[in-house]
Scaffold this motif. Structure first.
Motif, PDB file in Angstrom:
ATOM      1  N   UNK A 175     -23.635   0.557   2.357  1.00 47.23           N
ATOM      2  CA  UNK A 175     -22.693  -0.112   1.579  1.00 47.23           C
ATOM      3  C   UNK A 175     -21.545   0.685   1.599  1.00 47.23           C
ATOM      4  N   UNK A 176     -20.584   0.283   1.903  1.00 49.11           N
ATOM      5  CA  UNK A 176     -19.077   1.285   1.876  1.00 49.11           C
ATOM      6  C   UNK A 176     -18.554   0.885   0.372  1.00 49.11           C
ATOM      7  N   UNK A 177     -18.058   1.782  -0.211  1.00 47.57           N
ATOM      8  CA  UNK A 177     -17.596   1.497  -1.613  1.00 47.57           C
ATOM      9  C   UNK A 177     -16.212   0.979  -1.220  1.00 47.57           C
ATOM     10  N   UNK A 178     -15.740   0.293  -2.080  1.00 44.55           N
ATOM     11  CA  UNK A 178     -14.215  -0.392  -1.960  1.00 44.55           C
ATOM     12  C   UNK A 178     -13.651   0.232  -3.379  1.00 44.55           C
ATOM     13  N   UNK A 179     -12.262   0.191  -2.985  1.00 47.15           N
ATOM     14  CA  UNK A 179     -11.367   0.388  -4.272  1.00 47.15           C
ATOM     15  C   UNK A 179     -10.948  -0.694  -5.079  1.00 47.15           C
ATOM     16  N   UNK A 180     -11.069  -0.529  -6.292  1.00 49.10           N
ATOM     17  CA  UNK A 180     -10.410  -1.788  -7.144  1.00 49.10           C
ATOM     18  C   UNK A 180      -9.122  -1.912  -6.740  1.00 49.10           C
ATOM     19  N   UNK A 181      -8.648  -3.337  -7.397  1.00 44.89           N
ATOM     20  CA  UNK A 181      -7.172  -3.635  -7.362  1.00 44.89           C
ATOM     21  C   UNK A 181      -6.472  -2.743  -8.089  1.00 44.89           C
ATOM     22  N   UNK A 182      -6.650  -2.050  -9.245  1.00 44.10           N
ATOM     23  CA  UNK A 182      -5.810  -1.310  -9.812  1.00 44.10           C
ATOM     24  C   UNK A 182      -5.767   0.248  -9.087  1.00 44.10           C
ATOM     25  N   UNK A 183      -6.757   0.518  -8.468  1.00 45.86           N
ATOM     26  CA  UNK A 183      -6.612   1.740  -7.623  1.00 45.86           C
ATOM     27  C   UNK A 183      -5.782   1.360  -6.322  1.00 45.86           C
ATOM     28  N   UNK A 184      -5.697   0.237  -5.851  1.00 52.43           N
ATOM     29  CA  UNK A 184      -5.030   0.169  -4.537  1.00 52.43           C
ATOM     30  C   UNK A 184      -3.699  -0.015  -4.950  1.00 52.43           C
ATOM     31  N   UNK A 185      -3.203  -0.663  -6.092  1.00 53.78           N
ATOM     32  CA  UNK A 185      -1.914  -0.608  -6.763  1.00 53.78           C
ATOM     33  C   UNK A 185      -1.354   0.701  -7.114  1.00 53.78           C
ATOM     34  N   UNK A 186      -2.156   1.610  -7.314  1.00 60.14           N
ATOM     35  CA  UNK A 186      -1.856   3.021  -7.638  1.00 60.14           C
ATOM     36  C   UNK A 186      -1.693   3.708  -6.329  1.00 60.14           C
ATOM     37  N   UNK A 187      -2.341   3.299  -5.361  1.00 58.27           N
ATOM     38  CA  UNK A 187      -2.129   4.163  -4.202  1.00 58.27           C
ATOM     39  C   UNK A 187      -0.793   3.647  -3.460  1.00 58.27           C
ATOM     40  N   UNK A 188      -0.618   2.403  -3.486  1.00 60.68           N
ATOM     41  CA  UNK A 188       0.682   1.842  -3.163  1.00 60.68           C
ATOM     42  C   UNK A 188       1.820   2.273  -3.760  1.00 60.68           C
ATOM     43  N   UNK A 189       1.869   2.179  -5.023  1.00 61.18           N
ATOM     44  CA  UNK A 189       3.066   2.759  -5.745  1.00 61.18           C
ATOM     45  C   UNK A 189       3.237   4.308  -5.713  1.00 61.18           C
ATOM     46  N   UNK A 190       2.091   5.093  -5.605  1.00 60.49           N
ATOM     47  CA  UNK A 190       2.228   6.524  -5.112  1.00 60.49           C
ATOM     48  C   UNK A 190       2.741   6.839  -3.771  1.00 60.49           C
ATOM     49  N   UNK A 191       2.422   6.082  -2.729  1.00 57.80           N
ATOM     50  CA  UNK A 191       2.894   6.243  -1.488  1.00 57.80           C
ATOM     51  C   UNK A 191       4.189   5.764  -1.351  1.00 57.80           C
ATOM     52  N   UNK A 192       4.837   4.680  -2.001  1.00 58.09           N
ATOM     53  CA  UNK A 192       5.903   4.414  -1.905  1.00 58.09           C
ATOM     54  C   UNK A 192       6.939   5.095  -2.787  1.00 58.09           C
ATOM     55  N   UNK A 193       6.757   5.452  -3.698  1.00 63.48           N
ATOM     56  CA  UNK A 193       7.686   6.685  -4.563  1.00 63.48           C
ATOM     57  C   UNK A 193       7.499   7.646  -3.687  1.00 63.48           C
ATOM     58  N   UNK A 194       6.668   8.250  -3.596  1.00 62.89           N
ATOM     59  CA  UNK A 194       6.849   9.723  -2.722  1.00 62.89           C
ATOM     60  C   UNK A 194       7.376   9.597  -1.389  1.00 62.89           C
ATOM     61  N   UNK A 195       7.013   8.519  -0.764  1.00 58.85           N
ATOM     62  CA  UNK A 195       7.825   8.312   0.525  1.00 58.85           C
ATOM     63  C   UNK A 195       9.339   8.333   0.259  1.00 58.85           C
ATOM     64  N   UNK A 196       9.989   7.580  -0.792  1.00 59.31           N
ATOM     65  CA  UNK A 196      11.188   7.493  -0.887  1.00 59.31           C
ATOM     66  C   UNK A 196      11.767   8.723  -1.343  1.00 59.31           C
ATOM     67  N   UNK A 197      11.303   9.751  -1.676  1.00 63.44           N
ATOM     68  CA  UNK A 197      11.738  11.078  -1.876  1.00 63.44           C
ATOM     69  C   UNK A 197      11.896  11.590  -0.752  1.00 63.44           C
ATOM     70  N   UNK A 198      11.231  11.747   0.507  1.00 60.06           N
ATOM     71  CA  UNK A 198      11.251  12.476   1.538  1.00 60.06           C
ATOM     72  C   UNK A 198      12.695  12.393   2.244  1.00 60.06           C
ATOM     73  N   UNK A 199      13.218  11.335   2.542  1.00 59.71           N
ATOM     74  CA  UNK A 199      14.686  11.474   3.134  1.00 59.71           C
ATOM     75  C   UNK A 199      15.616  12.336   2.279  1.00 59.71           C
ATOM     76  N   UNK A 200      15.844  12.394   1.110  1.00 56.20           N
ATOM     77  CA  UNK A 200      16.570  13.096   0.443  1.00 56.20           C
ATOM     78  C   UNK A 200      16.203  14.573   0.690  1.00 56.20           C
ATOM     79  N   UNK A 201      14.918  14.760   0.634  1.00 49.99           N
ATOM     80  CA  UNK A 201      14.447  16.302   0.535  1.00 49.99           C
ATOM     81  C   UNK A 201      14.602  16.858   1.948  1.00 49.99           C
ATOM     82  N   UNK A 202      14.446  15.796   2.935  1.00 51.30           N
ATOM     83  CA  UNK A 202      14.527  16.158   4.498  1.00 51.30           C
ATOM     84  C   UNK A 202      16.179  16.655   4.538  1.00 51.30           C
TER      85      UNK A 202
END
Length: 88
Positions: A1-28
């Protein structure tokens, strides 16, 4: 059985990805042009310390979305802060 992430973990990963991604163009752009005229030394100093504390918090809590996002953001913010100190 493959463990799945909970909804709050998925929200956290999405938020982390988007906020970090938003910083990349200015840094570049800053890295590419070396133009730090519009960068506030005070703001980036405080921001970098704040991101460091978020990373520490994530490590203490074992919260991987917080750890991943803040590790990348800390690296980018540190580069911009270093460039501001060097070129600014």
């Amino acid at each position: 059985m493959i463990p799945t992430a909970s909804t709050h973990e998925l929200v956290g990963y999405c938020a982390a990805f988007l906020t970090t991604l938003s910083f990349v163009p200015q840094a570049w752009l800053t890295f590419r042009t070396r133009d730090v005229g519009g960068v506030s030394l005070g703001m980036y100093s405080v921001f970098t310390v704040g991101v460091s504390l978020w990373l520490l918090y994530g490590l203490m809590m074992g919260a991987w979305p917080i750890i991943a996002a803040n590790a990348v953001t800390l690296a980018l913010a540190s580069v911009i802060l270093g460039m501001k100190i060097r070129y600014g």
